[in-house]
Design a protein around this motif. Structure first.
Motif, mmCIF file in Angstrom:
data_model
loop_
_atom_site.group_PDB
_atom_site.id
_atom_site.type_symbol
_atom_site.label_atom_id
_atom_site.label_comp_id
_atom_site.label_asym_id
_atom_site.label_seq_id
_atom_site.Cartn_x
_atom_site.Cartn_y
_atom_site.Cartn_z
ATOM 1 N N ASP A 71 0.706 -1.279 0.095
ATOM 2 C CA ASP A 71 0.007 0.035 0.172
ATOM 3 C C ASP A 71 0.668 1.053 0.219
ATOM 4 O OD1 ASP A 71 0.851 -0.577 2.539
ATOM 5 O OD2 ASP A 71 -0.839 -0.225 3.496
ATOM 6 N N HIS A 131 3.350 -5.278 3.219
ATOM 7 C CA HIS A 131 2.240 -6.204 3.934
ATOM 8 C C HIS A 131 1.923 -7.316 3.096
ATOM 9 C CE1 HIS A 131 1.104 -2.783 6.591
ATOM 10 N NE2 HIS A 131 1.099 -1.887 5.449
ATOM 11 N N ARG A 148 -7.780 -10.975 1.482
ATOM 12 C CA ARG A 148 -8.129 -9.411 1.526
ATOM 13 C C ARG A 148 -8.970 -9.021 0.805
ATOM 14 N NH1 ARG A 148 -4.417 -5.690 3.158
ATOM 15 N NH2 ARG A 148 -2.547 -6.483 4.504
ATOM 16 N N ARG A 165 -12.726 -9.110 2.283
ATOM 17 C CA ARG A 165 -13.025 -8.323 3.198
ATOM 18 C C ARG A 165 -13.077 -6.978 2.915
ATOM 19 N NH1 ARG A 165 -8.077 -5.008 5.007
ATOM 20 N NH2 ARG A 165 -8.273 -4.447 6.958
ATOM 21 N N GLY A 198 -5.578 -3.120 0.216
ATOM 22 C CA GLY A 198 -5.730 -2.838 1.702
ATOM 23 C C GLY A 198 -6.476 -1.518 2.327
ATOM 24 N N ARG A 199 -6.395 -1.181 3.440
ATOM 25 C CA ARG A 199 -7.265 0.092 3.777
ATOM 26 C C ARG A 199 -6.595 1.346 3.273
ATOM 27 N NH1 ARG A 199 -7.772 -0.225 10.180
ATOM 28 N NH2 ARG A 199 -5.991 -1.693 9.802
ATOM 29 N N LEU A 200 -5.424 1.446 2.988
ATOM 30 C CA LEU A 200 -4.930 2.667 2.514
ATOM 31 C C LEU A 200 -5.165 2.867 1.205
ATOM 32 C CD1 LEU A 200 -3.213 4.710 4.049
ATOM 33 C CD2 LEU A 200 -1.015 3.457 3.317
ATOM 34 N N PHE A 249 -9.687 6.922 8.485
ATOM 35 C CA PHE A 249 -9.411 5.897 9.399
ATOM 36 C C PHE A 249 -10.274 6.396 10.749
ATOM 37 C CE2 PHE A 249 -6.092 4.580 6.764
ATOM 38 C CZ PHE A 249 -5.908 3.268 6.929
ATOM 39 N N ASN A 250 -9.821 7.717 11.171
ATOM 40 C CA ASN A 250 -10.455 8.181 12.504
ATOM 41 C C ASN A 250 -12.054 7.761 12.583
ATOM 42 O OD1 ASN A 250 -8.002 8.540 13.323
ATOM 43 N ND2 ASN A 250 -8.186 10.815 12.760
ATOM 44 N N ARG A 305 -9.306 -8.301 8.925
ATOM 45 C CA ARG A 305 -8.876 -9.579 8.119
ATOM 46 C C ARG A 305 -8.458 -10.874 8.445
ATOM 47 N NH1 ARG A 305 -3.105 -8.114 7.157
ATOM 48 N NH2 ARG A 305 -3.078 -6.175 8.137
ATOM 49 N N HIS A 327 5.073 5.284 3.310
ATOM 50 C CA HIS A 327 4.259 4.513 2.228
ATOM 51 C C HIS A 327 4.134 5.560 1.231
ATOM 52 C CE1 HIS A 327 2.668 2.012 5.730
ATOM 53 N NE2 HIS A 327 2.079 1.489 4.987
ATOM 54 N N LYS A 384 0.349 8.076 2.803
ATOM 55 C CA LYS A 384 -0.358 8.709 4.002
ATOM 56 C C LYS A 384 -0.301 10.225 3.897
ATOM 57 C CE LYS A 384 0.296 4.691 6.925
ATOM 58 N NZ LYS A 384 0.101 4.393 8.243
HETATM 59 P P1 AMP Z 1 -4.684 -3.236 6.186
HETATM 60 O O1 AMP Z 1 -3.483 -3.907 6.062
HETATM 61 O O2 AMP Z 1 -5.716 -3.327 4.992
HETATM 62 O O3 AMP Z 1 -5.591 -3.544 7.510
HETATM 63 O O4 AMP Z 1 -4.518 -1.612 6.342
HETATM 64 C C1 AMP Z 1 -3.233 -1.311 7.135
HETATM 65 C C2 AMP Z 1 -2.859 -0.068 6.511
HETATM 66 O O5 AMP Z 1 -3.599 1.042 7.178
HETATM 67 C C3 AMP Z 1 -1.253 0.246 7.114
HETATM 68 O O6 AMP Z 1 -0.587 0.824 6.008
HETATM 69 C C4 AMP Z 1 -1.357 1.165 8.170
HETATM 70 O O7 AMP Z 1 -0.278 2.004 8.468
HETATM 71 C C5 AMP Z 1 -2.622 1.955 7.969
HETATM 72 N N1 AMP Z 1 -3.306 2.610 8.840
HETATM 73 C C6 AMP Z 1 -3.857 2.045 9.892
HETATM 74 N N2 AMP Z 1 -4.582 2.800 10.913
HETATM 75 C C7 AMP Z 1 -4.204 3.990 10.297
HETATM 76 C C8 AMP Z 1 -4.547 5.286 10.637
HETATM 77 N N3 AMP Z 1 -5.232 5.473 11.962
HETATM 78 N N4 AMP Z 1 -4.138 6.330 9.987
HETATM 79 C C9 AMP Z 1 -3.373 6.209 8.851
HETATM 80 N N5 AMP Z 1 -3.137 4.840 8.481
HETATM 81 C C10 AMP Z 1 -3.394 3.767 9.181
#
Ligand code: AMP
Ligand code: FE
Ligand code: FE
Ligand code: ZN
Length: 282
Positions: free
Chosen positions: A16, A41, A101, A104, A134-136, A155-156, A169, A246, A250
């Protein structure tokens, strides 16, 4: 050479991050960093290109990976440094993690729709250049579409751990994760330990064979770093540090924010030599 330094936690587009492996090496060179670890990751896809770029630019590239393990219901991120990235057992396990993933991600998109956010899986997939989604990536789409102003806001408010649209996940247990890393010849390190908010989890991981701790981390108060250096000393752990860059994934570019003396890399190598051939367990 004197004053050599390292950053042992960096992501690429294989997971990510937004920098290609070659770009990561270029950025490290620009920042005067001599050794980097590529720690995507759940994937080792970025490593070959980084190693090649490292040879071209005279930057040492340490093959690594970052895995999320389940420990006491918390998500502990464990780095595997100096892994044999071609190890078949490791690659098979990573493939399984990345496949899991996908469903999810679809569940998180479904939850976001209930908050009025219209996001298509394909839009997120487009940002995921490697096999890991992923989430990013999701947060970047949310920002692009104007649902949030900052990545941190995504995220927040929505997709951070335990928030309304978060879906956990599939994770290996901490024993499985540590043993996978060790069997691939790697050194296991707990990443960004302060995010655990609980040192007991680290103590448990040590009992399961954890080798080291990422005491140095981006923009971390000195007091926290000192706390983890002391914990490392008390429990005989190796110490590492990294920026967790990243790219632009970020809200800011983090490479260059952490430069640890190269002696830490030498200690890791010495440790690895001392256990090679044995089934490592610290
Ligand atoms: P995942 O692997 O899909 O669960 O996503 C994880 C990713 O989200 C990693 O790169 C983390 O650093 C990032 N991450 C998790 N929490 C936060 C947050 N509060 N703010 C920014 N990035 C986050
Ligand atoms: Fe990440
Ligand atoms: Fe992490
Ligand atoms: Zn990371």
């Amino acid at each position: 050479m004197k004053n050599k330094c390292a950053d042992l936690h960096i992501h690429t587009i294989a997971s990510d991050g937004t920098f290609s492996p070659r770009r990561v090496v270029q950025e490290a060179a620009k920042k005067g960093i001599h050794a980097i670890a590529i720690t995507d990751h759940d994937t080792v896809q970025g490593i070959p290109e980084a190693i090649k770029a490292g040879r071209d630019m005279n930057i040492e590239v340490i093959p690594g990976v970052e895995l999320a393990a389940d420990e006491r219901g918390s998500e502990a991120h464990i780095l595997g440094l100096f892994i044999d990235w071609e190890n078949k057992t490791l690659q098979d396990a990573l493939k399984n993690l990345s496949v899991q993933r996908v469903s999810r991600m679809k569940k998180m998109i479904f939850k976001l729709a209930q908050f009025g956010m219209n996001i298509k899986f394909e839009e997120v997939l487009e940002l995921a250049k490697g096999e890991v989604i992923g989430r990013l990536h999701l947060a970047q789409v949310m920002k692009k579409k104007g649902y949030v102003e900052y990545i941190a806001e995504a995220f927040n408010k929505y997709i951070g751990d335990r928030k309304a649209c978060y879906v956990s996940r599939y994770k290996l247990s901490s024993e499985e994760t540590i043993s996978l890393i060790h069997r691939a010849g790697g050194v296991s390190i707990i990443a960004h330990p302060m995010l655990l908010h609980n040192d007991d989890i680290i103590i448990d991981l040590i009992k399961k064979g954890l080798c080291g701790i990422e005491a140095f981390y981006n923009h971390q108060p000195k007091k926290i770093t000192e706390h983890y250096e002391k914990l490392a000393k008390d429990y005989g752990l190796l110490v590492t540090g990294g920026s967790d860059c990243h790219g632009e994934g970020k809200d800011r570019i983090l490479i260059g924010s952490v430069k640890i003396p190269y002696e830490y890399v030498e200690r890791l190598k010495k440790y690895r030599e001392s256990v090679s051939g044995k089934n490592i367990h610290c």
